[in-house]
Design an enzyme around this catalytic site. Structure first.
Site, PDB file in Angstrom:
ATOM      1  N   LYS A  63       0.843  -1.195   0.000  1.00 31.83           N
ATOM      2  CA  LYS A  63       0.000   0.000   0.000  1.00 31.83           C
ATOM      3  C   LYS A  63       0.878   1.246   0.000  1.00 31.83           C
ATOM      4  O   LYS A  63       1.937   1.275   0.632  1.00 31.83           O
ATOM      5  CB  LYS A  63      -0.889   0.025   1.249  1.00 31.83           C
ATOM      6  CG  LYS A  63      -1.932  -1.061   1.311  1.00 31.83           C
ATOM      7  CD  LYS A  63      -2.720  -0.958   2.617  1.00 31.83           C
ATOM      8  CE  LYS A  63      -3.703  -2.116   2.751  1.00 31.83           C
ATOM      9  NZ  LYS A  63      -4.817  -2.022   1.817  1.00 31.83           N
ATOM     10  N   ARG A  90     -10.213 -11.710   0.722  1.00 32.56           N
ATOM     11  CA  ARG A  90     -11.059 -12.718   0.073  1.00 32.56           C
ATOM     12  C   ARG A  90     -10.395 -14.097   0.095  1.00 32.56           C
ATOM     13  O   ARG A  90     -11.086 -15.120   0.033  1.00 32.56           O
ATOM     14  CB  ARG A  90     -11.390 -12.272  -1.356  1.00 32.56           C
ATOM     15  CG  ARG A  90     -10.218 -12.167  -2.290  1.00 32.56           C
ATOM     16  CD  ARG A  90     -10.502 -11.300  -3.502  1.00 32.56           C
ATOM     17  NE  ARG A  90     -10.606  -9.897  -3.136  1.00 32.56           N
ATOM     18  CZ  ARG A  90     -10.901  -8.916  -3.998  1.00 32.56           C
ATOM     19  NH1 ARG A  90     -11.125  -9.201  -5.272  1.00 32.56           N
ATOM     20  NH2 ARG A  90     -10.969  -7.667  -3.595  1.00 32.56           N
TER      21      ARG A  90
END
Length: 516
Positions: free
Chosen positions: A290, A364
């Site tokens: 990030k 996920r």
């Protein structure tokens, strides 16, 4: 935890640090609302005029403090705005009362006792005021770590000197301590909020004080206290069981992953729910790192697991007639020489393979393993909860979570339940045309698809791991899970405990035999 008492005393006669009254926004100025009659009488019937002189309008969330008139036992009157006067005979809705009570509790931070004389017309109104007041009283005590953890109490010694602590006691004026319904509502509010605060504490705990093993230990300790069953799979058990998603996400960290099963059962239960929570105790993005400015609050990426954990404990404390199993998929997503790389293929629990195109789409992956495992127990429904996608924040903002399901009636039901519980949500679709985007030439599917509609793509990915015949719902709480702005209503800055109230209400409905 702030204490809650029901009081039959008059607002004028109750000894407290402050008495809280409601004021509405009238056509000609502020209007003192029901519950404050005794206080208004002490002001000679001119409390509204005094408040107007002080600049009060009755706007929602507005707070005005003034010295008490003679005849009141409390030295301070705190008037909190409720907004517009409701339509005739409708009364104030539960969420308005929750927010007003929360604002008042925050304003009384550091006080010993607040007498809440807000409009309580029935048990539902009393429950709303109690819940809002207790939620608003929350403060995170840095010196105590998360939920009293011995490790965090030892390591987090830098107590915030500006934190005066929460309001110690909420006295509900108009409550009926001998009435079974009022007493039950108060007990529910106390148990529910205490567990929401458990989730908030976990979310607010710095990641160096809460890794996957620490989180698992918190779950085991709570399970022992409340008679729940737990099973913790460490990295060796995860490898033996073939949990490639959880292992793949966690393999770059020195703190290995965990999968926790925490279960509550009731001997007369007719329905079984499985709740699955994303528990990324810190999310750097992994190799797909990030950028600066996007990772400072990533201790909150385990908010879904915190919500599931809190819900299971709350159900046990409330004695709900339902079987409830929580799955906490815990990992730390870090870059290192051993981390999963973009382009790697993971073999998931159950045998499907996934090409990892972006290591920052890790939630996920851990959820997929846990959803598959949860489905093996054949529950009536599975609901997963996760701070899953920035796309959902772009779509719905910071205060609303998205709902996706494989069953339209269940999606509608979850939306209604969230609204009933006082949480903002919105039903979202799972467009079939987006499924093609997660095809992979080297695996059964990829963990990324089209950029536009990314929150929906994540839901479509998860749906691939739901067993046939099982009703499934997905709550993407990326927006409301962590409040980076200032506090509002009963919502603090930092971890909010988003989705706990919705999940507990879902469990209560399931206990009544209704899953929508």
């Amino acid at each position: 935890m702030t204490a809650l008492t029901l009081s039959t005393s008059s607002a004028a006669a109750l000894r407290a640090d402050a008495v809280v009254v409601g004021v509405a926004k009238g056509a000609k100025g502020p209007v003192v609302v029901a519950g404050a009659e005794a206080v208004d009488k002490a002001f000679g019937g001119k409390l509204a005029a005094v408040l107007e002189t002080l600049g009060a309008t009755g706007a929602e969330g507005e707070v005005t403090k003034l010295p008490a008139a003679s005849g009141l036992k409390a030295p301070v009157v705190l008037a909190v705005g409720l907004g517009d006067i409701p339509a005739k005979d409708d009364g104030y809705d539960a969420e308005t009362l929750r927010r007003a009570a929360g604002v008042a509790s925050r304003a009384l931070s550091g006080s010993k006792k607040g007498a809440f004389a807000l409009p309580i017309e029935d048990v539902a109104a009393a429950a709303a005021v109690a819940e809002g007041a207790l939620l608003g009283a929350y403060t995170y005590d840095k010196s105590n770590g998360n939920g009293g953890s011995a490790k965090n109490a030892k390591n987090a010694k830098d107590t915030d000197k500006k934190n005066n602590g929460p309001l110690a006691e909420v006295a509900l004026v108009g409550g009926k301590p001998r009435d079974k319904a009022y007493k039950a509502a108060a007990e529910r509010a106390s148990a529910l909020v205490e567990e929401i605060n458990r989730a908030r504490d976990l979310i607010n705990t710095p990641s160096n004080l809460l890794n996957p093993a620490d989180f698992a230990a918190e779950a085991v300790a709570a399970a022992k206290e409340h008679g729940l069953k737990t099973e913790v799979l460490d990295e060796k058990a995860l490898k033996k069981g073939g949990y490639g998603g959880i292992l793949g996400v966690g393999q770059g960290s020195d703190a290995p992953p965990r999968l926790v099963r925490i279960a509550y059962t009731h001997p007369k239960a007719e329905k079984t729910l499985a709740l699955v929570g994303k528990g990324i105790t810190y999310d750097s993005g992994g190799i797909s790192l990030k950028p600066a400015g996007h990772n400072e609050t990533m201790k909150c990426d385990m908010s879904g697991a915190a919500a599931v954990f809190a819900t299971v404990v709350a159900a046990a404390r409330l004695g709900l007639r339902v079987n409830l199993t929580g799955w906490l998929a815990l990992a730390e997503n870090m870059p290192s020489g051993s981390a999963t790389r973009p382009g790697d293929v993971l073999s998931m629990y159950g045998g499907k393979t996934v090409e990892v195109l972006n290591t920052d789409a890790e939630g996920r992956l851990v959820l997929a393993d846990a959803i598959t495992r949860a489905g093996e127990e054949k529950p009536d429904a599975i609901v997963d909860v996760a701070t899953l996608t920035g796309a959902m924040v772009l779509a719905l903002g910071n205060r609303t979570f998205g709902i996706m399901t494989n069953d339209e009636a269940f999606r509608t039901s979850l939306h209604e339940i969230a609204e009933e519980a006082g949480e903002q949500s919105w039903p979202m679709p799972l467009p079939t045309h987006l499924r093609k985007g997660i095809d992979s030439p080297v695996a059964d599917l990829a963990n990324m698809g089209e950029r536009m509609g990314g929150g929906l793509v994540a839901g479509i990915f998860l749906n691939e791991f739901v067993a046939d015949g099982i009703t499934w719902g997905h709550l993407d709480i990326a927006g409301p899970a962590f409040n980076e702005s200032g506090p509002f209503g009963y919502t603090p800055k930092g971890g909010t405990g988003a989705a706990v109230r919705t999940l507990v209400r879902l469990a209560e409905r399931a206990a009544d035999g209704d899953l929508g």
